[in-house]
Each structure stands twice: as C-alpha cells, then as structure tokens.
Enzyme design. Sequence first.
Site, PDB file in Angstrom:
ATOM      1  N   HIS A 139       4.321   3.312   6.177  1.00 10.29           N
ATOM      2  CA  HIS A 139       3.388   4.432   6.384  1.00 10.29           C
ATOM      3  C   HIS A 139       4.121   5.749   6.175  1.00 10.29           C
ATOM      4  CE1 HIS A 139       0.193   6.897   8.045  1.00 10.29           C
ATOM      5  NE2 HIS A 139       1.049   7.425   8.908  1.00 10.29           N
ATOM      6  N   PHE A 140       3.458   6.679   5.461  1.00  9.83           N
ATOM      7  CA  PHE A 140       4.000   8.027   5.277  1.00  9.83           C
ATOM      8  C   PHE A 140       3.453   8.893   6.399  1.00  9.83           C
ATOM      9  CE2 PHE A 140       4.506  12.246   3.619  1.00  9.83           C
ATOM     10  CZ  PHE A 140       5.642  12.190   2.820  1.00  9.83           C
TER      11      PHE A 140
ATOM     12  N   ARG B 233       0.828  -1.202   0.000  1.00 10.17           N
ATOM     13  CA  ARG B 233       0.000   0.000   0.000  1.00 10.17           C
ATOM     14  C   ARG B 233       0.866   1.257   0.000  1.00 10.17           C
ATOM     15  NH1 ARG B 233      -4.282   1.422   4.744  1.00 10.17           N
ATOM     16  NH2 ARG B 233      -2.327   1.803   5.858  1.00 10.17           N
TER      17      ARG B 233
ATOM     18  N   HIS C 177       2.544   6.125  -2.521  1.00 11.65           N
ATOM     19  CA  HIS C 177       3.565   7.149  -2.324  1.00 11.65           C
ATOM     20  C   HIS C 177       4.814   7.050  -3.196  1.00 11.65           C
ATOM     21  CE1 HIS C 177       1.307   8.556   1.119  1.00 11.65           C
ATOM     22  NE2 HIS C 177       1.315   7.336   1.641  1.00 11.65           N
TER      23      HIS C 177
ATOM     24  N   LYS D 208      -9.051  11.876  -1.425  1.00  3.59           N
ATOM     25  CA  LYS D 208      -8.048  11.968  -0.371  1.00  3.59           C
ATOM     26  C   LYS D 208      -7.520  13.395  -0.367  1.00  3.59           C
ATOM     27  CE  LYS D 208      -3.866   9.846   1.500  1.00  3.59           C
ATOM     28  NZ  LYS D 208      -2.799   8.827   1.321  1.00  3.59           N
TER      29      LYS D 208
ATOM     30  N   ASN E 193      -1.764  13.996  -0.345  1.00  2.54           N
ATOM     31  CA  ASN E 193      -0.922  12.822  -0.567  1.00  2.54           C
ATOM     32  C   ASN E 193       0.415  13.257  -1.161  1.00  2.54           C
ATOM     33  OD1 ASN E 193      -0.922   9.729  -0.599  1.00  2.54           O
ATOM     34  ND2 ASN E 193      -0.200  10.206  -2.658  1.00  2.54           N
ATOM     35  N   THR E 194       1.455  12.510  -0.823  1.00  2.00           N
ATOM     36  CA  THR E 194       2.801  12.811  -1.314  1.00  2.00           C
ATOM     37  C   THR E 194       3.334  11.654  -2.140  1.00  2.00           C
ATOM     38  OG1 THR E 194       3.300  14.218   0.599  1.00  2.00           O
ATOM     39  CG2 THR E 194       5.177  13.344  -0.638  1.00  2.00           C
TER      40      THR E 194
END
Length: 239
Positions: free
Chosen positions: A236-237, A127, A132, A160, A163-164
């Site tokens: 996770h970011f 994910r 990302h 969303k 987001n990056t």
Amino acid sequence: MVMGPLLLVFLLGVGLIPPTLAQGYQEFLSKHHDANPRGRDDRYCETMMRRRGLTSPCKDTNTFVHGSSNNIRAICEDTNGEPYGIGTSKVVMALQKTHSLLLLVLLTLLGLGLVQPSYGQSYMYQRFLRQHVDPAGRGGSDSYCNLMMQRRKMTSYQCKYFNTFIHEDIWKIQSICSTTSIQCKNGKMNCHEGVVKVTDCRETGSSRAPNCRYRATASMRRVVIACEGNPEVPVHFDK
C-alpha cells in the site's frame, strides 16, 4: 521457506530442475513464446498481453521470445538432445553450462529488476505494482499521467484523484520495507519510509471518467509505504 530468486536461477542453470514438457511447458509457451511477431511496439504488447490472459490483473512485466520453440527447448538439452540432470554424468555436464543463455538472460533480468520476487503473488502486492511502479518510465509530464492512469486501470469508472508512480526497480522499493517501522495514516505500525524518484499525478478537477485529465509533478521525494508478509513486500502507498 521461500526459495530466493537467485537460488532458483542457479538451479535452473545447473540443470537440477528439469524442464517439463507437459502443463508447465505449455504454460511457458502461452506466456512467453511468439514465433512470428507482428510489430514490437506498445500496441503489440497491449494486444499480446490481453490475448495471452496476462491483464487480469495486469502483469507488471513480461517477455515474449521470438523464434522457433525448438530453439527454446535446445537451451535445456545436451548434445544428445536429452534434458540436463539425468544421471551423474549429466549433472557434471550441466555444471559446465552455468553460463548458458538461459542463465545469462535470467541474471540480466534480475539485475535490471524485471523479474519480480516469487513471493510477490498476493493480490495486494500485484495491485501495488500496477498502481505505483513504473521503473522504466520517464514521467514528469501531463500526457504521461493521462496515459498511465488510463493504462493502469484507474480511470475506468471514476477518476482517481491522486496517484504516485515510482520510477525505481522493485528491489530498491522493496528494500524500503527493511527500514525502521513507522505509524501509517490508519494507525498501524507497518509503514516504512524512503526517498525515491516519483511522478505525482493529480486530477484537474474538471474531467470525467473515462477521459480523466491530470497535472504531473516530478520529483525525488520521501514516500511512505505499508509492507506485509514474510519476507515483507510493499502492499500500500500511504503517502
């Protein structure tokens, strides 16, 4: 203990892992073989990845080999048509084939960061890649954000908000996990920071799913990611 990707490439090159002509071979053909491609553009990739079952979840990178399957099998055979690695003489012969096409292709993909680590099969890691990571993307434009947010399945039910996308290969991103641990926003101590090239996509505030619209900001900035596993991979970011 996890076999490193370079060790796997070496074993493939010298023929110590013989090719399978059963389930593994059929799976390879299903994922990577398309003898007569119709086009080689973005639409081709989207259609083929969906048709071959590689979009649930989205596989970050995949290569389709065009041509006869006999030519592919020939990479794994000696001059007598037998698999390498059968008998001592075959091992010696295989050692002379370490610069074969298969090894060259795999090493090239590893160098470009297009082959992911074998330990990255967890849902959270996949994910993270989907949401990302875009190594080859130029980014920086609103149209890029609009397209990528839709393509990476972040506008299906709701937009969303932020987001990056990181424009670095996975090896550089993963190396951030080896830096000193810092506290995440949730209080855990499994976050790490590094400086990478990114495109930040921020929703305009007036669009509705699935037709979400974004404003893009490109920069080289500090990011914080959470890592898990042994060895650690990004999952996770954080910010």
